[in-house]
Design an enzyme around this catalytic site. Structure first.
Site, PDB file in Angstrom:
ATOM      1  N   GLU A 295     -11.588   5.071  -5.082  1.00 17.52           N
ATOM      2  CA  GLU A 295     -12.117   3.631  -5.105  1.00 17.52           C
ATOM      3  C   GLU A 295     -12.451   3.134  -6.501  1.00 17.52           C
ATOM      4  O   GLU A 295     -12.997   4.055  -7.390  1.00 17.52           O
ATOM      5  CB  GLU A 295     -13.139   3.291  -3.981  1.00 17.52           C
ATOM      6  CG  GLU A 295     -13.606   2.106  -3.745  1.00 17.52           C
ATOM      7  CD  GLU A 295     -12.427   1.007  -3.534  1.00 17.52           C
ATOM      8  OE1 GLU A 295     -12.077   0.063  -4.086  1.00 17.52           O
ATOM      9  OE2 GLU A 295     -11.837   1.374  -2.433  1.00 17.52           O
TER      10      GLU A 295
ATOM     11  N   ARG B  49      -0.649  -5.325   4.542  1.00 12.84           N
ATOM     12  CA  ARG B  49      -0.141  -4.747   3.474  1.00 12.84           C
ATOM     13  C   ARG B  49       1.340  -4.233   3.951  1.00 12.84           C
ATOM     14  O   ARG B  49       1.169  -3.496   5.005  1.00 12.84           O
ATOM     15  CB  ARG B  49      -0.997  -3.997   2.667  1.00 12.84           C
ATOM     16  CG  ARG B  49      -2.034  -4.720   2.057  1.00 12.84           C
ATOM     17  CD  ARG B  49      -3.046  -3.656   1.496  1.00 12.84           C
ATOM     18  NE  ARG B  49      -3.549  -2.482   2.235  1.00 12.84           N
ATOM     19  CZ  ARG B  49      -4.567  -1.712   1.846  1.00 12.84           C
ATOM     20  NH1 ARG B  49      -5.198  -1.707   0.853  1.00 12.84           N
ATOM     21  NH2 ARG B  49      -4.940  -0.673   2.716  1.00 12.84           N
TER      22      ARG B  49
ATOM     23  N   ARG C  89       0.770  -1.201  -0.165  1.00  8.10           N
ATOM     24  CA  ARG C  89       0.147   0.029   0.127  1.00  8.10           C
ATOM     25  C   ARG C  89       0.829   1.291  -0.045  1.00  8.10           C
ATOM     26  O   ARG C  89       1.618   1.379   0.878  1.00  8.10           O
ATOM     27  CB  ARG C  89      -1.033   0.117   1.362  1.00  8.10           C
ATOM     28  CG  ARG C  89      -1.905   1.332   1.432  1.00  8.10           C
ATOM     29  CD  ARG C  89      -2.761   1.426   0.343  1.00  8.10           C
ATOM     30  NE  ARG C  89      -4.013   2.281   0.660  1.00  8.10           N
ATOM     31  CZ  ARG C  89      -3.654   3.638   0.576  1.00  8.10           C
ATOM     32  NH1 ARG C  89      -2.713   4.312   0.110  1.00  8.10           N
ATOM     33  NH2 ARG C  89      -4.757   4.255   0.719  1.00  8.10           N
TER      34      ARG C  89
END
Length: 260
Positions: free
Chosen positions: A80, A122, A72
């Site tokens: 999104e 992540r 990330r």
């Protein structure tokens, strides 16, 4: 001429003094000062990784020494585009495609800040490619917002500056294509735009929309119930933040809706 040690020193000293003065003048004329804010300078000690898949505008899958990790990007947030529970946001697909153009199949350098991973496991990293910071590039081109989450703030000031420049230029998320879909209502001074005293999201006179002011950019952003950052947002009226009864009221007051 008598070149004794004393005479030689007397001859050379004026020359040495002139040389020192000249060097000082040259150093002064450069006008070099330390940078006042973080800059996009390639740091040492990057972890080499190959990007095997682009998930969206700010998340990729990489391979490091034969192992696969999801990464990330730190300090930015793109619209999104892949969450099945939410609608695709403005420029979500475009931000994902741009990230794919930049890094998919490429070998990149990963830079860690303070945190190693997020709540989803992540890796949290800055991503470097060809001497440039990909996180910063996405903000510069208007595909991403600066989104700072302490303690990972190494390039927060840089991202904020780049966002202001993109906003001023009307690029990407700051362009006409992503203007708020809410049309500001015409208000009479002292009156609320809510009809019959009923506020949106509450079915009562109790306002539920949070008008927040970003600490980093001073941008006015409002959050509605169900939004990703709604519960975490705290309103401090002493700092100019406020509650709104309707989205139209928030937009008319100069706030924009959070993109997440």
């Amino acid at each position: 001429m008598d070149l004794t040690a004393g005479n030689l020193l007397r001859v050379q000293w004026p020359l040495l003094a002139c040389a020192i003065a000249l060097l000082g003048a040259c150093a002064e004329s450069t006008g070099e000062t330390p940078p006042s804010s973080p800059t996009e300078t390639l740091p040492p000690g990057l972890t080499e990784a190959k990007v095997t898949r682009v998930v969206d505008g700010d998340t990729v899958t990489v391979e490091i020494a034969g192992q696969e990790f999801k990464v990330r990007y730190i300090g930015i947030d793109t619209p999104e585009s892949v969450d099945p529970r939410r609608e695709v946001e403005c420029l979500g697909k475009e931000a994902s495609a741009r990230n794919r153009d930049l890094v998919e199949g490429r070998t990149v350098g990963l830079e860690k800040d303070v945190s190693d991973t997020d709540a989803f496991g992540r890796l949290l990293r800055y991503v470097w490619l060809d001497g440039r910071l990909v996180n910063a590039r996405l903000v510069t081109e208007g595909y991403a917002l600066a989104a700072t989450y302490p303690p990972d703030v190494r390039y927060a000031e840089l991202f904020s500056q780049l966002q202001s420049e993109a906003q001023a230029a009307g690029l990407g998320l700051w362009g006409a294509a992503c203007d708020s879909p809410v049309t500001p209502a015409v208000e009479t001074p002292g009156q609320s735009t809510a009809s019959a005293g009923t506020c949106e999201f509450s079915d009562s006179a109790d306002p539920r929309i949070k008008g927040n002011i970003s600490v980093r950019s001073s941008e006015k952003i409002y959050h509605v119930p169900g939004g990703e950052f709604y519960e975490a947002t705290r309103i401090n009226t002493g700092d100019g933040e406020r509650w709104f009864c309707t989205e139209a009221e928030a937009v008319a007051a100069g706030w924009r809706r959070s993109r997440r």
